[in-house]
Design an enzyme around this catalytic site. Structure first.
Site, short mmCIF file in Angstrom:
data_model
loop_
_atom_site.label_atom_id
_atom_site.label_comp_id
_atom_site.label_asym_id
_atom_site.label_seq_id
_atom_site.Cartn_x
_atom_site.Cartn_y
_atom_site.Cartn_z
N GLY A 9 -16.68 -14.85 2.71
CA GLY A 9 -15.76 -14.58 3.91
C GLY A 9 -14.32 -14.51 3.27
N GLY A 11 -13.13 -12.27 1.05
CA GLY A 11 -13.08 -11.23 0.13
C GLY A 11 -12.56 -10.14 1.26
N PHE A 12 -12.55 -8.81 0.98
CA PHE A 12 -12.23 -7.75 1.92
C PHE A 12 -12.92 -7.67 3.28
CE2 PHE A 12 -12.81 -2.98 2.37
CZ PHE A 12 -11.95 -2.74 3.39
N GLY A 14 -15.50 -9.22 4.40
CA GLY A 14 -15.95 -10.68 4.84
C GLY A 14 -14.93 -11.03 5.81
N ASP A 34 -17.24 -19.74 -0.08
CA ASP A 34 -16.53 -18.60 -0.94
C ASP A 34 -16.04 -19.47 -2.28
OD1 ASP A 34 -15.15 -15.55 -0.32
OD2 ASP A 34 -14.79 -16.51 -1.97
N THR A 37 -13.25 -16.16 -6.38
CA THR A 37 -13.27 -15.44 -7.62
C THR A 37 -11.82 -14.86 -7.54
OG1 THR A 37 -13.89 -13.38 -6.73
CG2 THR A 37 -15.71 -15.11 -7.71
N THR A 126 -25.29 -1.92 0.10
CA THR A 126 -24.65 -0.87 -0.15
C THR A 126 -25.29 0.31 -0.15
OG1 THR A 126 -23.03 0.13 -1.75
CG2 THR A 126 -24.48 -1.67 -2.57
N ASP A 127 -24.64 1.69 -0.01
CA ASP A 127 -25.21 2.90 -0.05
C ASP A 127 -25.67 3.19 -1.81
OD1 ASP A 127 -22.66 3.34 -0.99
OD2 ASP A 127 -22.33 4.95 0.35
N GLU A 128 -24.85 2.29 -2.42
CA GLU A 128 -24.83 2.76 -3.96
C GLU A 128 -26.51 2.36 -4.43
OE1 GLU A 128 -21.61 1.68 -6.36
OE2 GLU A 128 -20.29 1.88 -4.33
N TYR A 150 -23.79 -2.75 -11.28
CA TYR A 150 -23.43 -3.47 -9.82
C TYR A 150 -24.59 -2.92 -9.01
CZ TYR A 150 -21.64 -3.11 -4.90
OH TYR A 150 -21.35 -3.36 -3.62
N LYS A 154 -27.40 -4.96 -6.60
CA LYS A 154 -27.39 -5.31 -5.23
C LYS A 154 -28.92 -4.78 -4.91
CE LYS A 154 -24.40 -5.72 -2.63
NZ LYS A 154 -24.16 -6.89 -1.81
N TYR A 207 -10.80 9.44 -12.30
CA TYR A 207 -11.96 9.67 -13.41
C TYR A 207 -12.47 11.21 -13.21
CZ TYR A 207 -12.14 4.53 -13.11
OH TYR A 207 -11.70 3.24 -13.26
N HIS A 276 -21.07 7.44 -13.75
CA HIS A 276 -20.50 7.95 -12.51
C HIS A 276 -21.27 8.64 -11.71
CE1 HIS A 276 -16.18 8.65 -10.78
NE2 HIS A 276 -17.10 8.27 -9.65
P1 NAD Z 1 -14.70 -8.51 -2.52
O1 NAD Z 1 -14.90 -8.30 -3.68
O2 NAD Z 1 -13.60 -8.02 -1.67
O3 NAD Z 1 -15.23 -9.82 -2.01
C1 NAD Z 1 -16.27 -10.67 -2.49
C2 NAD Z 1 -16.15 -11.95 -2.00
O4 NAD Z 1 -17.11 -12.77 -2.68
C3 NAD Z 1 -14.80 -12.70 -2.54
O5 NAD Z 1 -14.26 -13.51 -1.61
C4 NAD Z 1 -15.27 -13.70 -3.77
O6 NAD Z 1 -14.77 -14.90 -3.92
C5 NAD Z 1 -16.88 -13.93 -3.22
N1 NAD Z 1 -17.66 -14.33 -4.18
C6 NAD Z 1 -17.92 -13.92 -5.16
N2 NAD Z 1 -18.61 -14.60 -5.94
C7 NAD Z 1 -19.40 -15.71 -5.18
C8 NAD Z 1 -20.16 -16.92 -5.38
N3 NAD Z 1 -20.96 -16.75 -6.61
N4 NAD Z 1 -20.25 -17.67 -4.45
C9 NAD Z 1 -19.59 -17.55 -3.39
N5 NAD Z 1 -18.47 -16.50 -3.08
C10 NAD Z 1 -18.50 -15.46 -4.02
O7 NAD Z 1 -15.95 -7.68 -1.40
P2 NAD Z 1 -16.02 -6.68 -0.28
O8 NAD Z 1 -15.60 -4.95 -0.89
O9 NAD Z 1 -15.59 -7.25 0.79
O10 NAD Z 1 -17.76 -6.62 -0.11
C11 NAD Z 1 -18.57 -7.59 0.49
C12 NAD Z 1 -19.80 -7.10 0.55
O11 NAD Z 1 -20.11 -5.83 1.17
C13 NAD Z 1 -20.56 -7.04 -0.80
O12 NAD Z 1 -21.72 -7.56 -0.88
C14 NAD Z 1 -20.36 -5.59 -1.20
O13 NAD Z 1 -21.49 -5.40 -2.12
C15 NAD Z 1 -20.90 -5.02 0.01
N6 NAD Z 1 -20.31 -3.47 0.40
C16 NAD Z 1 -18.96 -3.42 -0.19
C17 NAD Z 1 -18.57 -2.02 -0.09
C18 NAD Z 1 -17.18 -1.79 -0.06
O14 NAD Z 1 -16.70 -0.39 -0.32
N7 NAD Z 1 -16.18 -2.53 -0.36
C19 NAD Z 1 -19.60 -1.05 0.69
C20 NAD Z 1 -20.63 -1.27 0.92
C21 NAD Z 1 -21.16 -2.71 0.91
P1 TYD Z 2 -14.16 2.72 -6.02
O1 TYD Z 2 -13.22 2.45 -5.03
O2 TYD Z 2 -14.30 1.89 -7.38
O3 TYD Z 2 -15.55 2.43 -5.31
P2 TYD Z 2 -17.04 2.98 -5.83
O4 TYD Z 2 -17.05 3.01 -7.30
O5 TYD Z 2 -18.11 1.64 -5.60
O6 TYD Z 2 -17.48 4.21 -5.20
O7 TYD Z 2 -14.27 4.14 -6.53
C1 TYD Z 2 -14.38 5.11 -5.49
C2 TYD Z 2 -14.42 6.46 -6.27
O8 TYD Z 2 -13.16 6.66 -6.88
C3 TYD Z 2 -15.53 6.42 -7.30
O9 TYD Z 2 -15.95 7.82 -7.30
C4 TYD Z 2 -14.62 6.10 -8.66
C5 TYD Z 2 -13.45 6.76 -8.26
N1 TYD Z 2 -12.12 6.03 -8.96
C6 TYD Z 2 -11.24 6.78 -9.55
O10 TYD Z 2 -11.47 8.04 -9.90
N2 TYD Z 2 -10.16 6.28 -10.40
C7 TYD Z 2 -10.17 4.98 -10.09
O11 TYD Z 2 -9.10 4.13 -10.99
C8 TYD Z 2 -10.93 4.01 -9.32
C9 TYD Z 2 -11.00 2.45 -9.24
C10 TYD Z 2 -12.06 4.67 -8.79
#
Ligand code: NAD
Ligand code: TYD
Length: 345
Positions: A9, A11-12, A14, A34, A37, A126-128, A150, A154, A207, A276
């Site tokens: 919670g 993180g971004f 959360g 949390d 990290t 995630t969609d990934e 990654y 997931k 990239y 990629h």
């Molecule tokens: P983030 O990297 O900003 O935050 C992750 C949080 O998890 C951090 O606060 C970190 O300290 C905590 N954490 C890491 N390891 C831990 C552990 N072992 N125990 C307890 N806490 C721990 O991530 P986010 O972008 O907020 O993503 C949150 C979730 O959403 C993830 O599961 C990610 O896979 C999923 N998600 C993210 C996106 C995106 O675009 N950001 C899209 C789809 C799904």
């Molecule tokens: P990212 O934000 O890392 O999310 P994800 O890899 O989980 O999709 O990257 C989004 C897109 O942007 C992905 O196609 C990789 C690209 N990218 C760059 O071109 N340059 C960068 O420095 C980063 C971080 C990502």
């Protein structure tokens, strides 16, 4: 359901979710667990820190004894698991922590959910996990085909969640969100990296040819989608949660530069990310049929996000000045020294 455990919670997504829950459910108690990290940041939660309905526990989801203690002490009846290592580029450099947190950590939480017989377990995925999608959009029953450490981690977690639903009747839900953006997004990811670099007139590393497609989802809409599934989803089901905004990376970066009145000359095509994924695309009709809808257009949400980074310089400068500067050098040093090594078509 009144006592929610929100793992990851700080993180971004959360931290935005915690705010969303407090705003909407005046009776809910929220415990954030949390590890803090490099991606976790208590400043993301500073506006809820004094809320009597909020408790923060510093710890690791892999620590089963701690998880049990939290479950018992706070009478947890639902878990929403955001905790994960989340950056594809870091998973290429150092995958072990991804396996530990994303797979093993999810298992530890599922075990606790089973033994404490909680009402709901929601896995934020995630969609990934579907891998790269050449054409069309995928539904929830598409095969999982992860291609990075990654997304493989997931996908492993998603499989374990399904297994606990089938084998142990744990009331699980999975959301598969697309690329999310908005306030408190760590500057290692594309959108905040480009906003903050551009504000400092630094090069923006793209990239390869920059014609990879991501489906952008505003963080408030992502949180709303999780809320809808948590409260109205069908047990055992998976829900796609896509932004409906497919854009080339290059288009997104150009839009950021335009909003900041900075020149396109800041763009540097650099060596591509290995493996990629070219495109992600989700069909989210299942979630839309539950009543979820996107509330913001991509353009408006991007403008709001750019403004947030303008207004919150202290927040991102602190992050960029710390561990991030070593990571940045490792990830981009060579690449930026050899610009043009991306394949521009
Ligand atoms: P983030 O990297 O900003 O935050 C992750 C949080 O998890 C951090 O606060 C970190 O300290 C905590 N954490 C890491 N390891 C831990 C552990 N072992 N125990 C307890 N806490 C721990 O991530 P986010 O972008 O907020 O993503 C949150 C979730 O959403 C993830 O599961 C990610 O896979 C999923 N998600 C993210 C996106 C995106 O675009 N950001 C899209 C789809 C799904
Ligand atoms: P990212 O934000 O890392 O999310 P994800 O890899 O989980 O999709 O990257 C989004 C897109 O942007 C992905 O196609 C990789 C690209 N990218 C760059 O071109 N340059 C960068 O420095 C980063 C971080 C990502």
């Amino acid at each position: 359901m009144k006592h929610l455990l929100v793992t990851g919670g700080a993180g971004f997504i959360g931290s935005n979710f915690v705010r969303c829950i407090f705003g909407k459910y005046p009776q809910y108690q929220v415990v954030v667990l949390d590890k803090l990290t490099y991606a976790g940041n208590l400043e993301n939660l500073k506006d809820v820190a004094t809320n009597p309905r909020y408790t923060f526990v510093h710890g690791d989801i892999c620590d089963a004894a701690l998880v049990d203690k939290v479950m018992q002490e706070y009478g947890i009846d639902a878990i929403v698991n955001f905790a994960a290592e989340t950056h594809v580029d870091r998973s290429l450099l150092e995958p072990a922590s991804f396996l530990m947190t994303d797979v093993y950590g999810t298992y530890v939480l599922l075990e606790a959910a089973r033994r404490f017989e909680i009402e709901r377990f929601l896995q934020v995925s995630t969609d990934e996990v579907y891998g790269h999608i050449e054409q069309g959009s995928v539904k929830e029953d598409a095969p999982l085909s992860p291609r990075s450490p990654y997304s493989a981690s997931k996908a492993g977690a998603d499989m374990m969640v399904q297994a606990y639903y089938i084998s142990h009747d744990v009331p699980t839900f999975i959301t598969r969100g697309s690329n999310t953006f908005g306030p408190y997004h760590h500057p290692e990811k594309l959108i905040p990296l480009c906003i903050t670099n551009a504000l400092d007139d630094l090069p923006l590393p793209i990239y390869g040819d920059g014609r990879q497609v991501r489906d952008w989802l505003y963080v408030e809409d992502h949180c709303f989608g999780i809320d809808v599934v948590l409260h109205q989803g069908k047990v055992g089901e998976v829900y796609n949660l896509g932004g409906g905004n497919e854009r080339y990376n290059l288009e997104v970066v150009q839009a950021i530069l335009k909003l900041l009145s900075k020149p396109d000359a800041l763009i540097r095509h650099v060596a591509d990310r290995p493996g990629h994924d070219r495109r992600y695309s989700l069909d989210s009709t299942k979630l839309i049929s539950l009543g979820w809808q996107r509330t913001q257009s991509f353009e408006k949400a991007l403008a709001q996000t750019v403004q947030w980074y303008r207004n919150n310089e202290a927040w991102w400068r602190k992050i960029k000045g710390g561990e991030f500067s070593q990571y940045y050098q490792k990830q981009y040093g060579q690449r930026l020294a050899n610009p043009g090594s991306g394949q521009i078509q």
